[in-house]
Design a protein around this motif. Sequence first.
Motif, PDB file in Angstrom:
ATOM      1  N   TRP A  32       0.578  62.277  41.783  1.00 14.65           N
ATOM      2  CA  TRP A  32      -0.677  62.728  42.508  1.00 14.65           C
ATOM      3  C   TRP A  32      -0.475  64.302  42.611  1.00 14.65           C
ATOM      4  O   TRP A  32      -1.514  64.930  43.372  1.00 14.65           O
ATOM      5  N   GLU A  39      -9.369  64.595  45.054  1.00 12.19           N
ATOM      6  CA  GLU A  39      -8.878  63.537  43.822  1.00 12.19           C
ATOM      7  C   GLU A  39      -7.550  62.537  44.494  1.00 12.19           C
ATOM      8  O   GLU A  39      -7.626  61.604  44.254  1.00 12.19           O
ATOM      9  N   ARG A  40      -6.803  63.263  45.431  1.00  9.76           N
ATOM     10  CA  ARG A  40      -5.562  62.669  46.116  1.00  9.76           C
ATOM     11  C   ARG A  40      -6.299  61.478  46.885  1.00  9.76           C
ATOM     12  O   ARG A  40      -6.013  60.422  46.959  1.00  9.76           O
ATOM     13  N   LYS A  42      -9.324  59.742  46.724  1.00  6.47           N
ATOM     14  CA  LYS A  42      -9.912  58.788  45.677  1.00  6.47           C
ATOM     15  C   LYS A  42      -8.683  58.000  45.416  1.00  6.47           C
ATOM     16  O   LYS A  42      -8.954  56.719  45.298  1.00  6.47           O
ATOM     17  N   LYS A  43      -7.753  58.666  44.815  1.00  5.91           N
ATOM     18  CA  LYS A  43      -6.635  57.934  44.217  1.00  5.91           C
ATOM     19  C   LYS A  43      -6.169  57.041  45.266  1.00  5.91           C
ATOM     20  O   LYS A  43      -5.719  55.843  45.245  1.00  5.91           O
ATOM     21  N   ARG A  44      -5.807  57.425  46.516  1.00  8.08           N
ATOM     22  CA  ARG A  44      -5.321  56.915  47.665  1.00  8.08           C
ATOM     23  C   ARG A  44      -6.190  55.438  48.030  1.00  8.08           C
ATOM     24  O   ARG A  44      -5.569  54.403  48.494  1.00  8.08           O
ATOM     25  N   SER A  46      -8.259  53.991  45.972  1.00 12.03           N
ATOM     26  CA  SER A  46      -8.506  53.170  44.872  1.00 12.03           C
ATOM     27  C   SER A  46      -7.172  52.478  44.422  1.00 12.03           C
ATOM     28  O   SER A  46      -7.000  51.222  44.091  1.00 12.03           O
ATOM     29  N   GLU A  47      -5.978  53.191  44.717  1.00  5.37           N
ATOM     30  CA  GLU A  47      -4.864  52.598  44.164  1.00  5.37           C
ATOM     31  C   GLU A  47      -3.704  52.417  45.009  1.00  5.37           C
ATOM     32  O   GLU A  47      -3.146  51.264  45.354  1.00  5.37           O
TER      33      GLU A  47
END
Length: 86
Positions: A32, A39-40, A42-44, A46-47
């Motif tokens: 990422w 965006e990071r 959101k990724k953190r 969700s993932e």
Amino acid sequence: MPKDKARESDATSVASQGIHYCDQMFSLERSWKDLSAEERYKKRQSELKPLLKKFSDWCYKKSVSVLPSGKLGAYIVLMLPFFTLL
């Protein structure tokens, strides 16, 4: 002990399991690096957060079966207070 058995036990050792969780988390973060901060985030959420929860559960489970005076035990004991922040 034959070399194949030694490798097998290394791959399934408690320390190797912990390293695997850490490797997965760092790998996600590296993938990422070119994303925006939003965006990071959101990724953190969700993932990474579900993986961190699995790692937290694993640490709590292992904290009763490893010696706290050993290196792995000391690391796990060190990590436990941080998981309350999740």
